[in-house]
Design a protein around this motif. Structure first.
Motif, mmCIF file in Angstrom:
data_model
loop_
_atom_site.group_PDB
_atom_site.id
_atom_site.type_symbol
_atom_site.label_atom_id
_atom_site.label_comp_id
_atom_site.label_asym_id
_atom_site.label_seq_id
_atom_site.Cartn_x
_atom_site.Cartn_y
_atom_site.Cartn_z
ATOM 1 N N ASP A 99 7.936 27.059 8.778
ATOM 2 C CA ASP A 99 6.605 26.459 9.527
ATOM 3 C C ASP A 99 5.637 26.319 8.513
ATOM 4 O O ASP A 99 5.389 27.356 7.983
ATOM 5 N N VAL A 100 4.986 25.566 8.175
ATOM 6 C CA VAL A 100 3.901 25.243 7.372
ATOM 7 C C VAL A 100 2.502 24.689 8.301
ATOM 8 O O VAL A 100 2.718 23.977 9.031
ATOM 9 N N ILE A 101 1.571 25.467 8.004
ATOM 10 C CA ILE A 101 0.130 25.456 8.718
ATOM 11 C C ILE A 101 -0.788 25.222 7.689
ATOM 12 O O ILE A 101 -0.868 26.000 6.873
ATOM 13 N N GLU A 102 -1.356 24.083 7.655
ATOM 14 C CA GLU A 102 -2.579 23.751 6.712
ATOM 15 C C GLU A 102 -4.001 23.990 7.279
ATOM 16 O O GLU A 102 -4.127 23.634 8.546
ATOM 17 N N GLY A 103 -4.941 24.640 6.497
ATOM 18 C CA GLY A 103 -6.380 24.815 7.210
ATOM 19 C C GLY A 103 -7.084 25.381 6.017
ATOM 20 O O GLY A 103 -6.851 25.042 5.014
ATOM 21 N N ALA A 104 -8.001 25.768 6.529
ATOM 22 C CA ALA A 104 -9.122 26.447 5.684
ATOM 23 C C ALA A 104 -9.614 25.512 4.525
ATOM 24 O O ALA A 104 -9.620 25.550 3.296
ATOM 25 N N PRO A 105 -10.292 24.332 5.067
ATOM 26 C CA PRO A 105 -10.913 23.303 4.248
ATOM 27 C C PRO A 105 -11.841 23.873 3.269
ATOM 28 O O PRO A 105 -12.712 24.602 3.728
ATOM 29 N N ASN A 106 -11.806 23.489 1.882
ATOM 30 C CA ASN A 106 -13.287 24.014 1.028
ATOM 31 C C ASN A 106 -12.759 25.753 1.154
ATOM 32 O O ASN A 106 -14.140 26.166 1.026
ATOM 33 N N ASN A 107 -11.973 26.091 1.356
ATOM 34 C CA ASN A 107 -11.753 27.479 1.214
ATOM 35 C C ASN A 107 -12.182 28.423 2.239
ATOM 36 O O ASN A 107 -12.804 29.421 2.097
ATOM 37 N N GLN A 108 -12.800 27.671 3.490
ATOM 38 C CA GLN A 108 -13.472 28.564 4.469
ATOM 39 C C GLN A 108 -12.383 28.303 5.978
ATOM 40 O O GLN A 108 -11.669 27.491 5.999
ATOM 41 N N PRO A 109 -12.250 29.832 6.271
ATOM 42 C CA PRO A 109 -11.549 30.030 7.351
ATOM 43 C C PRO A 109 -11.662 29.071 8.333
ATOM 44 O O PRO A 109 -12.872 28.513 8.799
#
Length: 498
Positions: free
Chosen positions: A117-127
């Protein structure tokens, strides 16, 4: 094309090929001593894999994978190809937009029927909440391990932001704000990660502790920290702190932040100083599969093809960007003075700003440049810091390049110097740029508009707005923009002396 513009193109090429050398498909491979495809024993009864010459028996074992960071999608693809049906579950936390960025790159594509399962997050290296959910699922999977399970943990740069799990009662927003304040003070990645560990429920060896019932926990790490400290990379989720360094409280006090923190955060920091004992899996191994030495070695090969005499000056560059500019310009001046005969070898050695043990090698390279009439390329790598002084957009690489551009323009001796600084992950600060070019052309092109002055350049720096300086100069001609690279081994700097 002018000679100087050709050199700029060459530096871009060298940077790009150096980044390609540290892509996961190259690092997590048999060529790099990772023979992960199961091999059957001669009697047909046992299955094993080879990791850097060591044999791991996986007979009747279920394999699982978790990963977090900018390079782990490509690492997971390699692991999936090798283990095939032995791999039964997995969770990845990767940067937002990664799948779209690499949708046409085969080495970055999981199988159609993947169990991961792949979860994408942390845009611009921000949690963010997606990364928080991924961290919860990763820890939950680790806690389900038994003596019949092997947990592979894939770790790379950006992993800290993609694995946020604050210790109660701390909230994600409070932790983000504190880390952001540290970064703006110019704290190093080591210092920020020590603080992250103190406030985390999964970092600092706590993920390995959650998986303590597993038959084995095997971590593969692509390093984005100077010196490859496995207890600091992505805040060391499978490695309890082993290196001697300042405590989280000492770091926060250094930047005058501790006293002003809310009481519940101060209490968490002080409790962490007790270093509660953690019990990882009995077979808990951490392997650094790649770092910036791979990238700099590739840079040497590419530089030779471009007709340069390359020299790896350092792979451990640290410090605030203006300090580095001072260091580099002093060294460039000593090279210039030596070439003019105004400095002897001993004086040059006394002004050599890198490890004195490599000075003789540098001297041979410099003298070879004189004999062959070929340019000198200094190759540097590491992770500088930048103090944010304004509300603009920028990053350490772009600011470093712009400051070097000013120096090259103002000192006639440095008009033959071309500098490239860029992040191997393709991201510099909260911007879509990897970095930028620094040379006298940058400033002369800016001043070609008679309305612009050198004071305007300084204003961009004071506003921490190097990104917009480069973006608006000749349609971004001096920007280095690659997009997400799918890897991360810190920053690469190329300093060409023609």
């Amino acid at each position: 094309m002018s000679a100087k513009l050709q050199h700029i193109q060459n530096l871009r090429h060298i940077f790009q090929r150096s980044v390609e050398a540290v892509r996961p498909a190259q690092l997590l491979s048999e060529a790099n001593q990772y023979a992960l495809r199961p091999q059957v024993s001669t009697d047909g009864r046992r299955l094993s894999i080879q990791i850097q010459g060591k044999t791991l028996d996986i007979t009747r074992k279920h394999c699982h994978v978790v990963g977090f960071g900018k390079a782990v999608l490509g690492m997971a693809v390699q692991l999936e190809k090798s283990l095939v049906k032995r791999l039964v579950s997995g969770v990845l936390s990767i940067p937002q937009g990664t799948s779209e960025r690499f949708r046409d790159v085969p080495e970055m594509q999981l199988s159609a029927g993947t169990v991961i399962d792949v979860i994408e997050g942390a845009p611009n290296n921000q949690p963010d909440e997606q990364a928080l959910e991924a961290a919860k699922r990763i820890k939950a999977l680790a806690a389900q391990m038994t003596e019949n399970d092997i947990l592979f943990v894939l770790i790379s740069g950006g992993g800290s932001a993609l694995l946020p799990l604050p210790r109660p009662p701390l909230t994600l927003g409070e932790k983000m704000q504190l880390v952001r304040r540290l970064a703006n003070c110019g704290a190093s990645i080591d210092e920020m990660n020590v603080v992250r560990i103190a406030l985390s429920d999964i970092k600092g060896g706590r993920l390995a502790a959650a998986a303590r019932k597993a038959f084995a926990v095997i971590s593969f790490v692509i390093s984005d920290v100077v010196g490859d400290p496995v207890d600091i990379i992505a805040s060391g989720p499978t490695c309890a702190v082993i290196s001697k360094r300042s405590t989280a409280k000492e770091i926060l006090e250094k930047y005058d932040l501790f006293a002003g923190l809310p009481e519940h955060i101060r209490e968490l920091v002080e409790v962490s100083e007790a270093k509660e004992p953690l019990t990882p899996a009995l077979n808990n191994s951490v392997y650094v599969v790649g770092d910036n030495r791979v990238a700099t070695a590739q840079a040497v090969q590419e530089a030779l093809k471009c007709g340069y005499n390359p020299f790896i000056a350092s792979t451990t560059i640290e410090g605030e960007v203006q300090q580095l500019v001072n260091k580099y310009t002093d060294f460039l001046q000593s090279i210039c003075d030596f070439r003019k005969g105004n400095l002897n070898e001993n004086d040059l050695k006394s002004r050599f700003p890198f490890d004195s043990r490599i000075f003789q090698h540098f001297l041979k390279t410099l003298l070879m440049c004189e004999r062959t009439q070929k340019p000198l390329l200094l190759i540097l790598a590491g992770e500088p810091t930048v103090k944010v002084t304004g509300a603009g957009l920028g990053g350490r690489n772009q600011e470093l390049a712009l400051r070097m551009a000013i120096t090259s323009y103002e000192n006639a001796d440095f008009n033959n110097v071309i500098f490239l600084s860029a992040g191997t992950d393709g991201i510099d600060g909260p911007t879509p740029a990897a970095g930028a070019i620094g040379c006298d052309l940058v400033i002369s092109d800016f001043l070609a508009n008679n309305a612009n002055t050198l004071d305007d350049v300084e204003s961009f720096l004071q506003q921490s707005d190097s990104y917009n300086f480069y973006k608006n100069l000749k349609a971004g001609e001096y920007h280095v923009i690659t997009g997400h690279t799918g890897t991360n081994v810190m920053d690469l700097q190329l300093l060409l002396v023609v």
